[in-house]
Motif scaffolding. Structure first.
Motif, PDB file in Angstrom:
ATOM      1  N   THR A 494       0.853  -1.192   0.000  1.00  0.00           N
ATOM      2  CA  THR A 494       0.000   0.000   0.000  1.00  0.00           C
ATOM      3  C   THR A 494       0.890   1.244   0.000  1.00  0.00           C
ATOM      4  OG1 THR A 494      -0.114   0.006   2.421  1.00  0.00           O
ATOM      5  CG2 THR A 494      -1.875  -1.155   1.230  1.00  0.00           C
ATOM      6  N   PHE A 495       0.525   2.222  -0.818  1.00  0.00           N
ATOM      7  CA  PHE A 495       1.340   3.423  -0.955  1.00  0.00           C
ATOM      8  C   PHE A 495       0.487   4.649  -0.634  1.00  0.00           C
ATOM      9  CE2 PHE A 495       3.212   0.314  -3.830  1.00  0.00           C
ATOM     10  CZ  PHE A 495       4.543   0.365  -3.462  1.00  0.00           C
ATOM     11  N   PRO A 496       0.739   5.320   0.501  1.00  0.00           N
ATOM     12  CA  PRO A 496      -0.026   6.546   0.808  1.00  0.00           C
ATOM     13  C   PRO A 496       0.216   7.659  -0.211  1.00  0.00           C
ATOM     14  CG  PRO A 496       1.108   5.696   2.755  1.00  0.00           C
ATOM     15  CD  PRO A 496       1.633   4.930   1.581  1.00  0.00           C
ATOM     16  N   ASP A 497       1.405   7.662  -0.820  1.00  0.00           N
ATOM     17  CA  ASP A 497       1.720   8.689  -1.807  1.00  0.00           C
ATOM     18  C   ASP A 497       0.974   8.382  -3.107  1.00  0.00           C
ATOM     19  OD1 ASP A 497       2.793  10.451  -3.626  1.00  0.00           O
ATOM     20  OD2 ASP A 497       4.869  10.176  -2.986  1.00  0.00           O
ATOM     21  N   PRO A 498       0.142   9.313  -3.598  1.00  0.00           N
ATOM     22  CA  PRO A 498      -0.625   9.038  -4.828  1.00  0.00           C
ATOM     23  C   PRO A 498       0.261   8.716  -6.022  1.00  0.00           C
ATOM     24  CG  PRO A 498      -1.488  10.977  -3.693  1.00  0.00           C
ATOM     25  CD  PRO A 498      -0.230  10.608  -3.005  1.00  0.00           C
ATOM     26  N   ALA A 499       1.398   9.375  -6.133  1.00  0.00           N
ATOM     27  CA  ALA A 499       2.282   9.120  -7.273  1.00  0.00           C
ATOM     28  C   ALA A 499       2.800   7.690  -7.247  1.00  0.00           C
ATOM     29  CB  ALA A 499       3.448  10.115  -7.263  1.00  0.00           C
ATOM     30  N   LEU A 500       3.182   7.185  -6.063  1.00  0.00           N
ATOM     31  CA  LEU A 500       3.662   5.804  -5.949  1.00  0.00           C
ATOM     32  C   LEU A 500       2.524   4.826  -6.199  1.00  0.00           C
ATOM     33  CD1 LEU A 500       6.030   6.113  -2.852  1.00  0.00           C
ATOM     34  CD2 LEU A 500       6.624   6.198  -5.268  1.00  0.00           C
ATOM     35  N   ALA A 501       1.317   5.179  -5.726  1.00  0.00           N
ATOM     36  CA  ALA A 501       0.167   4.299  -5.963  1.00  0.00           C
ATOM     37  C   ALA A 501      -0.120   4.178  -7.458  1.00  0.00           C
ATOM     38  CB  ALA A 501      -1.057   4.838  -5.223  1.00  0.00           C
ATOM     39  N   ARG A 502       0.010   5.289  -8.198  1.00  0.00           N
ATOM     40  CA  ARG A 502      -0.196   5.248  -9.646  1.00  0.00           C
ATOM     41  C   ARG A 502       0.847   4.368 -10.326  1.00  0.00           C
ATOM     42  NH1 ARG A 502      -1.297  10.832  -8.912  1.00  0.00           N
ATOM     43  NH2 ARG A 502       0.831  11.366  -9.595  1.00  0.00           N
ATOM     44  N   LEU A 503       2.080   4.472  -9.870  1.00  0.00           N
ATOM     45  CA  LEU A 503       3.146   3.630 -10.433  1.00  0.00           C
ATOM     46  C   LEU A 503       2.856   2.146 -10.207  1.00  0.00           C
ATOM     47  CD1 LEU A 503       6.391   5.596  -9.461  1.00  0.00           C
ATOM     48  CD2 LEU A 503       5.524   5.198 -11.759  1.00  0.00           C
ATOM     49  N   CYS A 504       2.431   1.813  -8.998  1.00  0.00           N
ATOM     50  CA  CYS A 504       2.128   0.415  -8.683  1.00  0.00           C
ATOM     51  C   CYS A 504       0.986  -0.105  -9.549  1.00  0.00           C
ATOM     52  CB  CYS A 504       1.783   0.292  -7.205  1.00  0.00           C
ATOM     53  SG  CYS A 504       1.421  -1.399  -6.662  1.00  0.00           S
ATOM     54  N   THR A 505      -0.069   0.689  -9.696  1.00  0.00           N
ATOM     55  CA  THR A 505      -1.217   0.290 -10.521  1.00  0.00           C
ATOM     56  C   THR A 505      -0.792   0.081 -11.968  1.00  0.00           C
ATOM     57  OG1 THR A 505      -2.705   1.521  -9.057  1.00  0.00           O
ATOM     58  CG2 THR A 505      -3.519   0.979 -11.256  1.00  0.00           C
ATOM     59  N   ALA A 506       0.038   0.984 -12.482  1.00  0.00           N
ATOM     60  CA  ALA A 506       0.485   0.857 -13.868  1.00  0.00           C
ATOM     61  C   ALA A 506       1.315  -0.401 -14.071  1.00  0.00           C
ATOM     62  CB  ALA A 506       1.293   2.097 -14.267  1.00  0.00           C
ATOM     63  N   LEU A 507       2.183  -0.733 -13.126  1.00  0.00           N
ATOM     64  CA  LEU A 507       3.013  -1.936 -13.247  1.00  0.00           C
ATOM     65  C   LEU A 507       2.136  -3.187 -13.221  1.00  0.00           C
ATOM     66  CD1 LEU A 507       6.059  -1.024 -10.966  1.00  0.00           C
ATOM     67  CD2 LEU A 507       6.084  -1.330 -13.447  1.00  0.00           C
ATOM     68  N   LEU A 508       1.150  -3.222 -12.328  1.00  0.00           N
ATOM     69  CA  LEU A 508       0.281  -4.394 -12.229  1.00  0.00           C
ATOM     70  C   LEU A 508      -0.570  -4.556 -13.480  1.00  0.00           C
ATOM     71  CD1 LEU A 508      -0.841  -4.100  -8.488  1.00  0.00           C
ATOM     72  CD2 LEU A 508       0.641  -5.853  -9.477  1.00  0.00           C
ATOM     73  N   ALA A 509      -0.958  -3.416 -14.086  1.00  0.00           N
ATOM     74  CA  ALA A 509      -1.804  -3.477 -15.283  1.00  0.00           C
ATOM     75  C   ALA A 509      -0.991  -3.639 -16.555  1.00  0.00           C
ATOM     76  CB  ALA A 509      -2.654  -2.208 -15.374  1.00  0.00           C
ATOM     77  N   GLY A 510       0.331  -3.581 -16.453  1.00  0.00           N
ATOM     78  CA  GLY A 510       1.169  -3.690 -17.634  1.00  0.00           C
ATOM     79  C   GLY A 510       1.189  -2.434 -18.470  1.00  0.00           C
ATOM     80  N   ASP A 511       0.758  -1.307 -17.892  1.00  0.00           N
ATOM     81  CA  ASP A 511       0.741  -0.044 -18.621  1.00  0.00           C
ATOM     82  C   ASP A 511       2.083   0.693 -18.439  1.00  0.00           C
ATOM     83  OD1 ASP A 511      -1.867  -0.594 -19.271  1.00  0.00           O
ATOM     84  OD2 ASP A 511      -2.691   0.524 -17.549  1.00  0.00           O
ATOM     85  N   THR A 512       2.277   1.721 -19.255  1.00  0.00           N
ATOM     86  CA  THR A 512       3.482   2.554 -19.147  1.00  0.00           C
ATOM     87  C   THR A 512       3.272   3.577 -18.036  1.00  0.00           C
ATOM     88  OG1 THR A 512       3.938   2.307 -21.495  1.00  0.00           O
ATOM     89  CG2 THR A 512       5.026   4.139 -20.334  1.00  0.00           C
TER      90      THR A 512
END
Length: 627
Positions: A494-512
């Protein structure tokens, strides 16, 4: 016995009235102003408690506003010591180091001769000043203009010019009716050994009149304009009026300025004094082309208790300061010392004022070091003390220097200061040590860059684990091919920082990932330890990720388990608690084994946590189950 007036004047100049009166009274320092030569005390001639007895050191007189007693130092000795006039004179002469004049009935005639010689020198001043305005003095005027001297400065210091002619001054003075023998005796002209016509001593030079404290012109200094001159600066010879070892250039004006609170600055030459005075440092004086003498030093102390010696910033200037130390040490006292203003290399006060103005010179004078500092520098500079013999030689030199100080109390303070400087200079650097795990470990002070990091500024587990999560995310950004292998573990973060949360979501979804989010993460200082993007590092990155995920989840599970155990302690005090603690302990041990070589060691926090866990386990062994 008839005494020449000049002798009594010299006596009063050498021995201040405050030093004579000070033996009999206690000064009221709240009312007195030593810098201005203004002293007040209860009157020694009548009984009183108020300070109505006034001594003016500059004028050399005392006066009591109560009983109206008044006089000079000789009068004071006669009144307080019941001395005759000649006994008082002899007492002051011994103190001043002056031999009593012979019993010569022509003494008054000699005194008159000095007054006549002073009149001759004043005539020469007028002649030299007029010559500065002639066509022959164009080079002199250009030089003075190049030194940025205004007409007011030329008038104030009575600067003149001696024509480059053999008998210009001689002809002018003799033509005005002045006897030739007086001109020669005043040191203005010289008579050749072959018996020829007298010639001018100063020729083709800029002239600086030298006056004593009473304002009499006693001699001259001359600055050559020709590069081929035998001497750049030339002073008048020794005469009945002029003794360069007992005179200071600009003494009279400097004494008045110091009485108004200005510092006494001792420079090297005429132009330095003029430049300082024009810049607002009116308390400037200079010795007359020689090393400072004892008489000159005493003259300085009569003006100021702590003159500032402004040394030229070269080796010669520093050597002059070192020589002055030996001269001053036997004469030092609680009320008379020296400070040294060390100028930048190859620069004199005039250079400082030209480049930095009065502010630069003020900064240097305010930073003047005490005599003891220069003494220590003289004895240690450029030397190595790597053997007992060399250190012993240093101690011997320092003891010899300190032994010259006559005043016992001051000598004691100098000794204490030298001991402090020596201890700091010779003390080896000490290594700090701490004890951890029964072993002595050197303490290394962190660099400023380390102290400013996020982990150092808030050294707690939450910060450390957040940084671990950032490191995991950065590694997967660099090695995105490993994301499917660690997808489940990544999804648990879990990432409280929104920017890190976006990075994690993108990696899991295979997005850039968004470029700005990735750049912000990869610029963090601790991300530098993440495996770089190279195919050869894929296996190493996989091992690092496994290790970091294991540490993170083991730590998080242990903390959660301990919190639950503490909450359930009252209700679940049975074997199940012990079992749960044992499982948490095993997970912690497994995590810790992989962290033995980890640079992010928890240190004392980990030791405290292990101890708390052990105490909880042991406490459960003796808890009886509730019925």
């Amino acid at each position: 016995m008839s005494l020449p007036p000049g002798f009594l004047d010299e006596l009063r100049n050498r021995v201040s009235i405050s030093s004579v009166v000070g033996r009999k009274v206690t000064w009221d320092m709240r009312k007195s102003n030593q810098a201005k030569g203004d002293f007040w005390a209860p009157c020694p001639f009548h009984q009183e408690k108020s300070a109505s007895f006034h001594v003016d050191d500059r004028k050399g007189f005392y006066y009591c506003f109560g009983c109206h007693a008044k006089g000079d130092s000789l009068t004071f000795l006669r009144e307080t010591e019941n001395m005759s006039f000649m006994e008082a004179v002899e007492t002051l002469a011994r103190e001043a180091g002056l031999p009593m004049p012979e019993r010569d009935p022509r003494a008054a005639e000699k005194a008159d001769r000095l007054s006549e010689l002073a009149e001759v020198t004043e005539a020469a001043v007028r002649f030299f000043r007029m010559q500065l305005n002639t066509g022959a003095a164009a080079g002199a005027r250009d030089y003075l203009k190049g030194r940025a001297l205004a007409q007011s400065a030329l008038d104030r210091f009575e600067i003149g010019y001696a024509p480059d002619a053999r008998q210009a001054l001689w002809d002018a003075l003799t033509g005005a009716g002045i006897a030739g023998d007086k001109i020669i005796e005043a040191g203005l002209c010289a008579k050749p050994d072959d018996g020829g016509a007298p010639y001018d001593r100063m020729r083709g030079r800029i002239i600086f009149p030298i006056r004593d404290a009473r304002g009499r012109c006693i001699g001259f200094g001359g600055r050559a304009l020709s590069a081929n001159a035998r001497a750049k600066y030339l002073n008048s010879p020794e005469t009945p009026l002029f003794d360069k070892g007992r005179a200071l250039y600009n003494l009279g004006p400097a004494r008045s300025a110091c009485g108004k609170g200005k510092p006494l600055i001792v420079a090297e030459g005429y132009m330095d004094v003029i430049a300082l005075s024009e810049a607002g440092f009116e308390g400037a004086v200079a010795p007359l082309g020689t090393a400072i003498t004892e008489d000159q030093l005493r003259l300085m102390w009569r003006v100021s208790p702590e003159p500032i010696i402004a040394l030229d910033g070269d080796a010669a200037g520093l050597r002059a300061g070192f020589r002055l130390i030996d001269l001053a040490l036997p004469l030092l006292g609680p009320d008379q010392s020296l400070r040294f203003c060390l100028l930048p290399e190859k620069m004199d006060p005039d250079d400082i004022l030209r480049q930095g103005g009065a502010a630069a010179m003020t900064k240097l004078t305010e930073g003047a070091v005490p005599l003891v500092q220069l003494l220590w520098q003289r004895e240690t500079e450029g030397q190595v003390f790597d053997s007992p013999e060399r250190r012993a030689a240093l101690d011997r030199r320092l003891r010899a220097a300190l032994a010259k100080i006559a005043e016992p109390g001051l000598r004691g303070h100098y000794t204490d200061e030298i001991k402090r400087l020596r201890a700091e200079f010779l003390r080896p650097a000490r290594q700090a040590w701490s004890t951890r795990g029964g072993r002595a470990i050197p303490v290394v002070k962190p660099l400023s860059a380390t102290r400013s990091t996020r982990l150092a500024s808030a050294p707690n587990d939450a910060i450390a684990e957040a940084m671990r999560e950032e490191l995991i995310l950065a590694t997967l950004l660099r090695h995105s091919a490993l994301v499917p292998e660690f997808e489940d573990d990544l999804d648990r973060l879990t990432f409280p920082d929104p920017a890190l949360a976006r990075l994690c979501t993108a990696l899991l979804a295979g997005d850039t990932p968004q470029a700005e989010d990735a750049a912000a993460l990869l610029e963090l200082p601790h991300i530098a330890i993440a495996p770089p993007v190279r195919s050869a590092n894929a296996d190493f990155a996989r091992l690092c990720l496994r290790d970091e995920f294991a540490k993170h989840f083991a730590r998080g599970g242990l903390d959660a388990e301990l919190r639950e155990v503490v909450e359930d302690m009252e209700d679940l005090a049975d074997e199940s608690v012990t079992y749960r603690l044992a499982r948490a302990s095993a997970a912690r041990n497994e995590s810790e084994r992989s962290r033995l070589n980890d640079s992010t060691d928890l240190g004392e926090d980990r030791a405290a946590l292990s101890g708390e866990l052990q105490r909880l386990i042991e406490s459960q062994i003796w808890i009886k189950p509730k019925k």
